[in-house]
Structures are given as C-alpha cells and as structure tokens.
Design an enzyme around this catalytic site. Structure first.
Site, short mmCIF file in Angstrom:
data_model
loop_
_atom_site.label_atom_id
_atom_site.label_comp_id
_atom_site.label_asym_id
_atom_site.label_seq_id
_atom_site.Cartn_x
_atom_site.Cartn_y
_atom_site.Cartn_z
CD GLU A 46 31.53 78.16 64.02
OE1 GLU A 46 31.24 77.60 65.08
OE2 GLU A 46 31.23 77.69 62.91
CG ASP A 89 31.36 79.13 59.73
OD1 ASP A 89 31.37 77.91 59.96
OD2 ASP A 89 30.87 79.97 60.51
CB SER A 128 30.13 74.52 63.36
OG SER A 128 29.76 75.39 64.36
CG ASP A 140 14.73 59.07 54.15
OD1 ASP A 140 15.08 59.73 55.15
OD2 ASP A 140 13.72 58.34 54.12
CG ASP A 169 15.27 61.33 60.69
OD1 ASP A 169 16.15 62.04 61.20
OD2 ASP A 169 15.42 60.72 59.60
#
Ligand SMILES: *[C@@H]1O[C@H](CO)[C@@H](O)[C@H](O)[C@H]1NC(C)=O
Ligand SMILES: *[C@@H]1O[C@H](CO)[C@@H](O)[C@H](O)[C@H]1NC(C)=O
Ligand SMILES: *[C@@H]1O[C@H](CO)[C@@H](O)[C@H](O)[C@H]1NC(C)=O
Ligand SMILES: *[C@@H]1O[C@H](CO)[C@@H](O)[C@H](O)[C@H]1NC(C)=O
Ligand SMILES: *[C@@H]1O[C@H](CO)[C@@H](O)[C@H](O)[C@H]1NC(C)=O
Ligand SMILES: *[C@@H]1O[C@H](CO)[C@@H](O)[C@H](O)[C@H]1NC(C)=O
Ligand SMILES: *[C@@H]1O[C@H](CO)[C@@H](O)[C@H](O)[C@H]1NC(C)=O
Length: 596
Positions: A297, A301, A515, A557, A578
């Site tokens: 993680e 990042d 993540s 979009d 959405d």
C-alpha cells in the site's frame, strides 16, 4: 495519573456542591448492537491501558461549514480565501463551560491537567486509563471481542456519562467503535506477476478529440506515462514546486521504501532518480527501510502520487498504532483507532500539505455515527484551510468487498438485520473527495469500484443536480430499501485502478484497487495546484463544490461498467454522475484551464 482514595474524597466534596453526586446519575450516552462478525471473547483485562479520547461539542461548527462552502465555491467572492489554523481553531473550540465541566469530571477520577492531552483547539481531550477506571467512569463493562477473521478488540456495546455532561461531550472512544481502518487487505485488489507486453501499437483514447494517443501497453499495465497520456497531462511542466506539496498517509505498519521508489523512478520517471520524500512520524510511527518490510500500500501510494506530481515535494505520514488488541501480549497496548491521531497531528500544524491521499477505510456501519461525524468535521477543518483530501471509495462495489457471498456483510447493524448496500467511510464524508476506479482503454468502470449512498450524511447541496439526475434515471423501484437515496453519494471522481506497475521489495509487480486511483488522482490535484500557485492563485482546497459545477466539463464521463455486490449487479456507470465512477476521470488539460 493519581488513582485510589482521592476519587472518593473528591466525589464527596462534589456532593456538597451538586444536589446529586454526578457519580450516581450516569445516563446512557450510546449503545450499539455488536456488528456482524464480532463475538464476545472474554472479559477485558482490568489493567489493559486504553487511550480514551473525549470529543467536546463544537458549537460553532455550522459557521465553519458556511466558511468552507464559501471559500470552496468558485462562483463565490471568497473563493480561495482559506482560513488560518487559528481562525479554524476558534470556530471548533468547545464552550468554556464544556471544558470546565469535563475537567471537573476527570479530576473526580484523579486526573489533573498534566494527565490530559488536549488537541490544539481543545475540542479533544485524551487520557490514558486502565480498563477498570474507564469502566467506572463510563458505567460500562469492556470485553475482548473477536472477529471471525481473527482480530481482537477491547470494546463495549454501550457507555454512559453523568447526566450533567451529556450536552458537554459529543463522543468518547474507544468504546463502541468496532471499525478497523483497513488498507491493504481491503483496498489492494491484486498483486500479480508482470505479464509480458507484446503489443506496441498505439491506441487512441476515445475520450475526446483533445486526448492524446495512449500507448498500447496501457491496456494491460498502468505507468505514470499512461496516466499522463490518458488524462491529458503529457507536456505539463511543473512551475511552482517550491510552494506546493503532496502527501500520503500510512497506517498499520505500512512502510514506504526509498530503494523501491528509486527503482520505480529509474523505470518510469528517470528525472526523479535520486530525489526523496519527507517522512513524518505520528505517535512514533516507523518507516523501516529493510526491503522485505516494504508495504504494498505504502509503495503504491508514494510511487504513483510522487511519480505523477514530480518534482512537487512529497511527504509520507506514518502513524503508529493499530486497533486490534493482541491478547497474548502481556504488556497491554494502545487499542485506539489511529486515524484521529493523524487528524489531531495535522490540524496542529500551521502549513499542512495541499493535496493528501488516504487509502484506508472501513464499512460506514462499523463506525459509530457520532465518531464518523467528528472525524468528518476534522476533514472540513483541513478543507477550509486549503487542503484537498482524497480517499479511496472502497473495493467492494456496492457491498463490503467480501468475495464469498456467505461472508458478505450486506446487513444492517441496527438489530433489524435488514439487507443494505454498504458504503465506505471516510469516503462517505461530504467534506472529502471520494475516488472510485476504472480500468482499460477506453476506460470503463471497474467492478470493485466502491459506490453508493451514505446512511449517516445527507446529500450535500453541491451534489443535488448531478445525483438527482442519476436517481431519476434509475429503473423505477430498483434496489428500494437497499440504499438511502437522500444520502451523500460516492464516488465523486474516478481514475485507473488496476494493474499499476510498482516496485515492491526489489521487484516489479502489478497492483490495483481504489488504493491506486486515489493517490494517482491526488498527484493530478497537486499539478492543478501547481498551475494555480504559479499564477499567484491560492490552492484549490476542498474540491467538490468546484468539481460539481465548473469542473464537470474537465472530466471524461465514463458510461460503461457496473459495481456488483450484495448479490446484485450494483449500479451502472451512466452519462453524467454515477455511483460507479462519479463525474469520471480527469482531463488535466481542460481542468488546468478551468482552475487558472
Ligand atoms: C483493452 O482491453 C479490453 C479488455 O480486454 C478490451 O475490451 C479493449 O478492446 C482493449 N482496448 C483496445 C483499444 O484494444
Ligand atoms: C508534447 O510535446 C512534444 C514536443 O514538443 C510534441 O511533439 C507532442 O505533440 C506534445 N504532446 C501533446 C499531447 O501535446
Ligand atoms: C512562492 O511563494 C512566495 C510567497 O509566498 C512567492 O514570493 C514566490 O514567488 C512563490 N514561488 C513560486 C515558484 O510560485
Ligand atoms: C530519504 O529521506 C529519509 C527520511 O527523511 C532519510 O532517512 C533517507 O536517508 C533519505 N534517503 C536518501 C537516499 O536521501
Ligand atoms: C526493520 O525490520 C527488520 C526486519 O523485520 C528488523 O530486523 C529491524 O530491526 C527493523 N528496523 C528497525 C529500525 O525497526
Ligand atoms: C441476518 O440475515 C441473514 C440472511 O437473511 C442470516 O443469514 C443471518 O443469520 C441473520 N443474522 C441475524 C443476527 O439475525
Ligand atoms: C443497468 O443496466 C442494465 C442493462 O441496461 C439494466 O438492465 C439494469 O436495470 C441497470 N441497473 C441499474 C441499477 O440501473
């Protein structure tokens, strides 16, 4: 901390002042049903130390919220006029009477001022207490609770405080908080070996005529170059690095490895080789540089957020503490949830980083509403100071991400056991930007993209137009009772979220999850701030009021894909906002024009 006989003496002294000794008039403050998956394992060890955080009410918070919306609304004359630390603290300060009465209560239990830790704004008081003292203060009984995944927590299902303190205390934790802010397990979707890439034909993104050509390899492997191509940022040159900043938060002993970052840079951002980032430790958090200790993680990042925004200065916050209690360890540990520790820390600093991404969260319903509201109020304080906060929207589609349907927790915790979609927190806080996921070129919503509607926070007005449009076009009656159509809707935006190529413990791997999308998006926000700072404009701060108005035309979009969960196909990505991909993925070239 002084305990023992003194308590009694003070309690009697108090009796003379108050008609009824507050000791004996406890009134229930909060009660929860134990969340699914948790079972009472045994009594809590009486000497186990917990760090009790007491949240005092913030009577002026509505005013802070008004400031937040004014300075974040691009059409308001105060847009960008962020508040200082001192101004924010004045707006969240508790009433002096609350401070006084809570201090008196703590003194009755033997705590004097030197035993207390107060947040900068004095809205939180923290004390370290053995379980037996907390039980007395809160007229409750703590237990060791065991989760069916093997974690333990020391918690209770209800607590009380003296009646005269009810209006002077918002929340006390850890008590009823069963949420565990998960990182890696829930939000990193896959770590696979790197497949061979044979295709070398360039692809044209279908997003827009303005979008550049995208390398063919981007359909199977995402790199910094792919993101810059997809999001139309290829030729952007950073101009105001000195005054800019981007940061990631890390928890649960996730360590960001500097050698892995160098390998990543050598491959994907050659100009950045030899550069570093700042590590800030919160509560003694570590960043162990042993290669084997590198966190998937943490590495994901820092590599992508710093890779995208280079040479913007980067910071990695490593916060110590993990909530699960380890019953075998003789020395009791701190079982508090570390997220609020980071919030206190960052709020106490005069110049927090301008773009911050967090990839840790949990199901909204595992977090007591009172606690969620306070943490969310903390994010508002950062927003009004000019910080943009990004959170992963979660990796469970409309459900909780459990792949085995038998273990899915699409049930309410309110004792009714109703089936409901499960939104994630902190993504569901209306004062943060929730980032969902896409995959492939052309982009489509990814199945795990966390999306839905909060059961705690009502829809903020900045979402009214976009979300009502989405709701109005849902098939009539669909999922009735499964979600709260009046709730804050997530995600706000999306970005690629699968097969990101990173270095981990010395070798390249592909990794995914929201993540990945949140730090990637935060990298582009840092570049947008760069463009503003270079023109002498203030940073963007809380993004959402901009995103849902002027910002809409700066997004691609995404209109395909859906996010199944809870035994349903979930929501569909559709034209406009959405509940799979939000407003879509960034078109940086257009956004730069919109923000400068
Ligand atoms: C990318 O991969 C997806 C899934 O395999 C495929 O549907 C799509 O056509 C590919 N895109 C291109 C441009 O080949
Ligand atoms: C970026 O700049 C290069 C060199 O000036 C140019 O060839 C290329 O077309 C530009 N790409 C985009 C997407 O503007
Ligand atoms: C950074 O900010 C200072 C003042 O705060 C300003 O004088 C300077 O020009 C800025 N530098 C850049 C590169 O924007
Ligand atoms: C990078 O920064 C870390 C933490 O600030 C420091 O300990 C380390 O020595 C630095 N490494 C390099 C290669 O500069
Ligand atoms: C880092 O981790 C290694 C391997 O687990 C351990 O041996 C070492 O003591 C740790 N270093 C620090 C500074 O904690
Ligand atoms: C809740 O409902 C589910 C499915 O209807 C059932 O499997 C489960 O045992 C119920 N749990 C409780 C606590 O009633
Ligand atoms: C999603 O799209 C499918 C196919 O058009 C449709 O059958 C389904 O009802 C839609 N679901 C929702 C929640 O809009």
């Amino acid at each position: 901390m002084r305990l023992g006989l003194l308590n009694l003496v003070i309690a009697f002294a108090g009796a003379a002042v108050w008609a009824t000794p507050p000791e004996f008039t406890h009134k229930l403050k909060e009660s929860v049903a134990p969340p699914r998956g948790w079972e009472r394992h045994g009594p809590a060890p009486p000497d186990h130390i917990i760090k009790l955080r007491i949240g005092l009410p913030q009577p002026s918070f509505p005013e802070l919220e008004r400031h937040l919306y004014e300075v974040s609304d691009p059409d308001h004359e105060r847009y960008g006029q962020h508040l200082s630390k001192e101004e924010v603290e004045a707006l969240v300060a508790p009433h002096p009477e609350s401070v006084e009465l809570v201090s008196q209560w703590l003194a009755e239990h033997g705590f004097d001022e030197s035993d207390l830790e107060r947040s900068s704004a004095k809205d939180w008081v923290t004390i370290r207490v053995p379980v037996r003292v907390a039980e007395m203060m809160l007229d409750t009984t703590y237990s060791v609770w065991k989760h069916n995944d093997g974690d333990y927590l020391v918690r209770t299902t209800s607590y009380s405080v003296p009646e005269h303190l009810h209006d002077h205390i918002d929340v006390i934790q850890p008590t009823t908080m069963f949420g565990r802010f998960k990182g890696q397990k829930s939000t990193i979707h896959s770590v696979e070996d790197v497949p061979e890439q044979k295709n070398t034909v360039a692809l044209t993104s279908t997003h827009a005529a303005t979008a550049p050509v995208v390398d063919a390899s981007c359909n199977t492997t995402i790199t910094v170059r792919c993101l810059k191509q997809l999001y139309n940022a290829v030729n952007y040159t950073v101009k105001a690095a000195k005054n800019n900043s981007v940061a990631l938060t890390g928890y649960l002993e996730q360590f960001a490895n500097i050698q892995d970052l160098q390998s990543f840079y050598a491959e994907q951002v050659p100009a950045a080789v030899g550069t570093n980032f700042t590590v800030i430790s919160v509560n003694g958090g570590l960043n162990n540089q042993t290669l084997a200790e590198a966190g998937a993680e943490a590495n994901l990042d820092v590599q992508f957020a710093f890779g995208v925004s280079f040479p913007t200065p980067g910071t990695y916050y490593t916060t110590a503490g993990r909530p699960p209690f380890i019953p075998d360890i003789g020395t009791p540990t701190d079982t508090n949830e570390p997220y609020t520790d980071w919030l206190d820390f960052i709020l106490s600093h005069p110049n927090p980083p301008l773009s911050i991404s967090t990839s840790y969260g949990d199901d909204e319903q595992t977090v007591p509403e009172s606690f969620a509201r306070r943490a969310c109020a903390g994010f508002a304080q950062l927003g009004v100071r000019g910080v943009s906060l990004m959170f992963s929207s979660g990796d469970g589609g409309v459900g909780d991400g459990e792949e085995d349907p038998a273990l899915q927790q699409c049930f309410t915790n309110d004792g009714k056991n109703a089936t409901k979609f499960i939104p994630g927190f902190p993504a569901s806080c209306p004062f943060v930007t929730a980032v969902g996921g896409t995959t492939f070129v052309p982009e489509t919503g990814i199945f795990f993209s966390g999306g839905g509607f909060s059961n705690f926070f009502k829809r903020p007005s900045y979402q009214d137009v976009a979300v009502k449009n989405f709701l109005g076009r849902l098939p009539k009656g669909i999922y009735k009772g499964l979600f709260n159509p009046a709730g804050r809707a997530i995600p706000d935006v999306a970005a690629q979220s699968n097969r990101f190529r990173i270095f981990l413990s010395g070798r390249p791997v592909l990794i995914g999850g929201t993540s990945a999308s949140s730090p990637a998006f935060a990298g582009f926000v840092a570049l947008l701030n760069d463009a503003r700072l270079a023109k002498g404009l203030p940073p963007l701060g809380f993004l959402n009021p901009f995103l849902y108005t002027k910002g809409v035309s700066g997004f691609n979009d995404i209109t395909t894909g859906n996010n199944p969960g809870c035994g349903t196909p979930g929501f569909n990505a559709t034209q406009g906002w959405d509940a799979v991909t939000g407003l879509g993925t960034p078109n940086f070239g257009k956004l730069v024009k919109l923000v400068t």
